[in-house]
Write an enzyme that holds these catalytic residues in place. Sequence first.
Site, PDB file in Angstrom:
ATOM      1  N   LYS A   1     -14.318   4.783  10.202  1.00 25.23           N
ATOM      2  CA  LYS A   1     -12.936   4.317  10.444  1.00 25.23           C
ATOM      3  C   LYS A   1     -11.924   5.423  10.157  1.00 25.23           C
ATOM      4  O   LYS A   1     -11.051   5.695  10.963  1.00 25.23           O
ATOM      5  CB  LYS A   1     -12.641   3.111   9.552  1.00 25.23           C
ATOM      6  CG  LYS A   1     -11.156   2.782   9.477  1.00 25.23           C
ATOM      7  CD  LYS A   1     -10.850   1.678   8.493  1.00 25.23           C
ATOM      8  CE  LYS A   1     -10.642   2.118   7.067  1.00 25.23           C
ATOM      9  NZ  LYS A   1      -9.277   2.467   6.661  1.00 25.23           N
ATOM     10  N   ASN A   2     -12.063   6.056   8.976  1.00 22.17           N
ATOM     11  CA  ASN A   2     -11.021   6.993   8.553  1.00 22.17           C
ATOM     12  C   ASN A   2     -11.046   8.298   9.327  1.00 22.17           C
ATOM     13  O   ASN A   2     -10.139   9.120   9.190  1.00 22.17           O
ATOM     14  CB  ASN A   2     -11.099   7.239   7.045  1.00 22.17           C
ATOM     15  CG  ASN A   2     -10.556   6.040   6.280  1.00 22.17           C
ATOM     16  OD1 ASN A   2      -9.933   5.155   6.879  1.00 22.17           O
ATOM     17  ND2 ASN A   2     -10.795   6.001   4.975  1.00 22.17           N
TER      18      ASN A   2
ATOM     19  N   ARG B   1      -1.156   1.999   7.478  1.00 23.41           N
ATOM     20  CA  ARG B   1      -0.434   3.183   7.015  1.00 23.41           C
ATOM     21  C   ARG B   1      -0.756   4.432   7.831  1.00 23.41           C
ATOM     22  O   ARG B   1       0.114   5.265   8.068  1.00 23.41           O
ATOM     23  CB  ARG B   1      -0.806   3.482   5.563  1.00 23.41           C
ATOM     24  CG  ARG B   1      -0.359   2.484   4.554  1.00 23.41           C
ATOM     25  CD  ARG B   1      -0.805   2.941   3.198  1.00 23.41           C
ATOM     26  NE  ARG B   1      -0.449   4.344   3.003  1.00 23.41           N
ATOM     27  CZ  ARG B   1       0.751   4.759   2.639  1.00 23.41           C
ATOM     28  NH1 ARG B   1       1.690   3.908   2.394  1.00 23.41           N
ATOM     29  NH2 ARG B   1       1.000   6.049   2.497  1.00 23.41           N
TER      30      ARG B   1
ATOM     31  N   CYS C   1       1.426  -0.112  -0.648  1.00 25.71           N
ATOM     32  CA  CYS C   1       0.407  -1.125  -0.367  1.00 25.71           C
ATOM     33  C   CYS C   1      -0.225  -1.524  -1.692  1.00 25.71           C
ATOM     34  O   CYS C   1       0.127  -0.976  -2.743  1.00 25.71           O
ATOM     35  CB  CYS C   1      -0.620  -0.614   0.626  1.00 25.71           C
ATOM     36  SG  CYS C   1      -1.671   0.652  -0.024  1.00 25.71           S
TER      37      CYS C   1
ATOM     38  N   ARG D   1       1.793   5.113  -2.723  1.00 24.57           N
ATOM     39  CA  ARG D   1       1.382   5.933  -1.582  1.00 24.57           C
ATOM     40  C   ARG D   1       2.549   6.537  -0.796  1.00 24.57           C
ATOM     41  O   ARG D   1       2.746   6.231   0.393  1.00 24.57           O
ATOM     42  CB  ARG D   1       0.449   5.140  -0.671  1.00 24.57           C
ATOM     43  CG  ARG D   1      -0.785   4.653  -1.394  1.00 24.57           C
ATOM     44  CD  ARG D   1      -1.720   3.898  -0.506  1.00 24.57           C
ATOM     45  NE  ARG D   1      -2.548   4.768   0.304  1.00 24.57           N
ATOM     46  CZ  ARG D   1      -3.419   4.319   1.215  1.00 24.57           C
ATOM     47  NH1 ARG D   1      -3.541   3.040   1.415  1.00 24.57           N
ATOM     48  NH2 ARG D   1      -4.152   5.150   1.911  1.00 24.57           N
TER      49      ARG D   1
ATOM     50  N   VAL E   1       4.818   9.495   1.223  1.00 18.60           N
ATOM     51  CA  VAL E   1       4.418  10.446   2.277  1.00 18.60           C
ATOM     52  C   VAL E   1       5.203  11.752   2.138  1.00 18.60           C
ATOM     53  O   VAL E   1       5.383  12.472   3.112  1.00 18.60           O
ATOM     54  CB  VAL E   1       4.603   9.832   3.692  1.00 18.60           C
ATOM     55  CG1 VAL E   1       3.540   8.782   3.970  1.00 18.60           C
ATOM     56  CG2 VAL E   1       6.000   9.252   3.883  1.00 18.60           C
ATOM     57  N   ASP E   2       5.663  12.043   0.918  1.00 22.63           N
ATOM     58  CA  ASP E   2       6.480  13.247   0.716  1.00 22.63           C
ATOM     59  C   ASP E   2       5.760  14.528   1.144  1.00 22.63           C
ATOM     60  O   ASP E   2       6.355  15.426   1.736  1.00 22.63           O
ATOM     61  CB  ASP E   2       6.958  13.334  -0.751  1.00 22.63           C
ATOM     62  CG  ASP E   2       5.852  13.130  -1.773  1.00 22.63           C
ATOM     63  OD1 ASP E   2       4.816  12.514  -1.422  1.00 22.63           O
ATOM     64  OD2 ASP E   2       5.985  13.591  -2.915  1.00 22.63           O
ATOM     65  N   LEU E   3       4.454  14.612   0.865  1.00 28.55           N
ATOM     66  CA  LEU E   3       3.712  15.830   1.226  1.00 28.55           C
ATOM     67  C   LEU E   3       3.623  15.995   2.744  1.00 28.55           C
ATOM     68  O   LEU E   3       3.661  17.112   3.269  1.00 28.55           O
ATOM     69  CB  LEU E   3       2.289  15.778   0.638  1.00 28.55           C
ATOM     70  CG  LEU E   3       2.083  16.457  -0.719  1.00 28.55           C
ATOM     71  CD1 LEU E   3       3.048  15.959  -1.767  1.00 28.55           C
ATOM     72  CD2 LEU E   3       0.651  16.255  -1.203  1.00 28.55           C
TER      73      LEU E   3
ATOM     74  N   ASP F   1     -12.904   5.069  -2.520  1.00 29.03           N
ATOM     75  CA  ASP F   1     -13.200   3.959  -1.600  1.00 29.03           C
ATOM     76  C   ASP F   1     -14.535   3.284  -1.911  1.00 29.03           C
ATOM     77  O   ASP F   1     -14.905   2.312  -1.242  1.00 29.03           O
ATOM     78  CB  ASP F   1     -13.202   4.454  -0.144  1.00 29.03           C
ATOM     79  CG  ASP F   1     -11.800   4.812   0.334  1.00 29.03           C
ATOM     80  OD1 ASP F   1     -10.833   4.489  -0.370  1.00 29.03           O
ATOM     81  OD2 ASP F   1     -11.690   5.415   1.414  1.00 29.03           O
TER      82      ASP F   1
ATOM     83  N   ILE G   1      -7.474   8.450  -8.386  1.00 26.66           N
ATOM     84  CA  ILE G   1      -6.749   8.749  -7.134  1.00 26.66           C
ATOM     85  C   ILE G   1      -5.559   7.816  -6.920  1.00 26.66           C
ATOM     86  O   ILE G   1      -4.460   8.258  -6.606  1.00 26.66           O
ATOM     87  CB  ILE G   1      -7.699   8.665  -5.910  1.00 26.66           C
ATOM     88  CG1 ILE G   1      -8.946   9.544  -6.112  1.00 26.66           C
ATOM     89  CG2 ILE G   1      -6.964   9.047  -4.618  1.00 26.66           C
ATOM     90  CD1 ILE G   1      -8.713  11.027  -6.116  1.00 26.66           C
TER      91      ILE G   1
ATOM     92  N   ARG H   1     -10.693  -4.993   8.764  1.00 26.36           N
ATOM     93  CA  ARG H   1     -10.046  -3.711   9.063  1.00 26.36           C
ATOM     94  C   ARG H   1     -11.055  -2.573   9.056  1.00 26.36           C
ATOM     95  O   ARG H   1     -10.853  -1.565   9.740  1.00 26.36           O
ATOM     96  CB  ARG H   1      -8.969  -3.403   8.005  1.00 26.36           C
ATOM     97  CG  ARG H   1      -7.823  -4.365   8.056  1.00 26.36           C
ATOM     98  CD  ARG H   1      -6.766  -3.924   7.113  1.00 26.36           C
ATOM     99  NE  ARG H   1      -6.369  -2.544   7.435  1.00 26.36           N
ATOM    100  CZ  ARG H   1      -5.383  -1.909   6.847  1.00 26.36           C
ATOM    101  NH1 ARG H   1      -4.700  -2.494   5.909  1.00 26.36           N
ATOM    102  NH2 ARG H   1      -5.097  -0.670   7.184  1.00 26.36           N
TER     103      ARG H   1
END
Length: 428
Positions: A22-23, A96, A120, A125, A127-129, A310, A332, A402
Amino acid sequence: MDRIAITGGAQLNGEIPISGAKNSAIKLMAASLLTDQPLRLTNMPRLADTKFLGKLLKRLGAAVDESDGADGAETVLHVPEIMSAIAPYDLVRQMRASFNVLGPLVARTGQAKVSLPGGCTIGARPVDLHLQALEALGAKIDLHEGYVFAQAPRGLKGAEITFPFVSVGATEHALLAAVIANGVTVLHNCACEPEIADLAECLNKMGAKVEGAGTPTITITGVAKLGGATYAVIPDRIEMGTYAVAAAMAGGEVRLTNSRPGLIDALLKKIEEAGAGVTETPDGVIIKRNGSRLNAVDVETGVYPGFATDLQAQFMSLMTTAKGESRIRETIFENRFMHVPELARLGADISVSGGEAVVRGVEQLEGAEVMATDLRASVSLVIAGLVARGETVVSRIYHLDRGFERLEEKLGNCGAQVRRIHGEPDEL
Ligand code: EPZ
């Protein structure tokens, strides 16, 4: 909404073929925005998340064609022209990773408007980077009303970028944006997850020049244009790890095929240490456990090749019935213990303090009604249900859909008593 009912007690025996990751699939799908030629992805998982992204890509101008070819499930994505460079909140909030269309859109069209994804259940989480990387590549970034507006009318420019800490999503996003930027980009302190090397390999097949993906330093020499390609998605290491844990939990002998055990070394070592048998095969791994109870072992999540976050929830399930006390540290995400109160409903003895959970193994779990809170947490409840006495019913399994393809069928084929209850009320 659908629920899943598991009657505990059956061993697992048989074979489980592992699907495409998926990822990886969702980042590869986003790569189709970078070319006006068709991108044919094989070994595609059919999941709610790939469907969500397909819907968003169609909105942006993609033709998305799904079929079952000789190489399994495939999806052909073709974006002759970007029809709209706007990714709205209702689509991005559902998944996301949709945010990763921002880079390819601005790289190809010079502008994009993409909703911020929001937090979430597993953490804030931010998204600055991602945004810092796009700015370093020359995009002008403005935030208004929950949206990111990115502009680079004369195209993106190669740059030297050092990530302050390791992020899978930011590494992939920078990679997706830099392949058609002007000049050379060097990314330092990159994530090394196998899905990043997979993305780079696909981009290279499309004509990109990416070196070093899968290591902390990636060098990208921008090209003017990418073309089409046919590319097979890497096997899903998290799905493989999940079924490895399920087999160790339920006992029996399960052969996981169409996969690469090297991708989950850290987990397999822990499963072995706990006392289950692990035998690598040319296309996967056999997990075996007969009789005796597993031993408690400690785990700390980390970036690849460390123990994957995960797989943390699934491993915690495994430890709920092991002999002794297991310490599980999550490094993480700051809020990834949502499964703990649900496992407690099944009789697990777990206490959490900060980023560490202490699991004291019990002899027997008891079936109960439980609620899924996120994708990996939901499957950890299914795993616990495999050994709980009586019936465990997991609600809110849209989380499960998902990321796990045909889960009931894959477990059921090995003897698990798992059934889906369609369309019943999820909660009051
Ligand atoms: C990817 O998420 C995966 N998702 C996650 O899998 C996985 O858990 C995670 O990598 C770690 O392996 C996808 O690939 C779609 P990160 P991602 O950026 O990219 C912080 C699943 O269940 N951070 O490596 O979002 C962040 O909050 C999902 O399939 C910032 O602060 O993970 C986190 O604490 C869940 N700013 C840490 O870094 C940023 O700009 C690592 O996140 C980006 C991240």
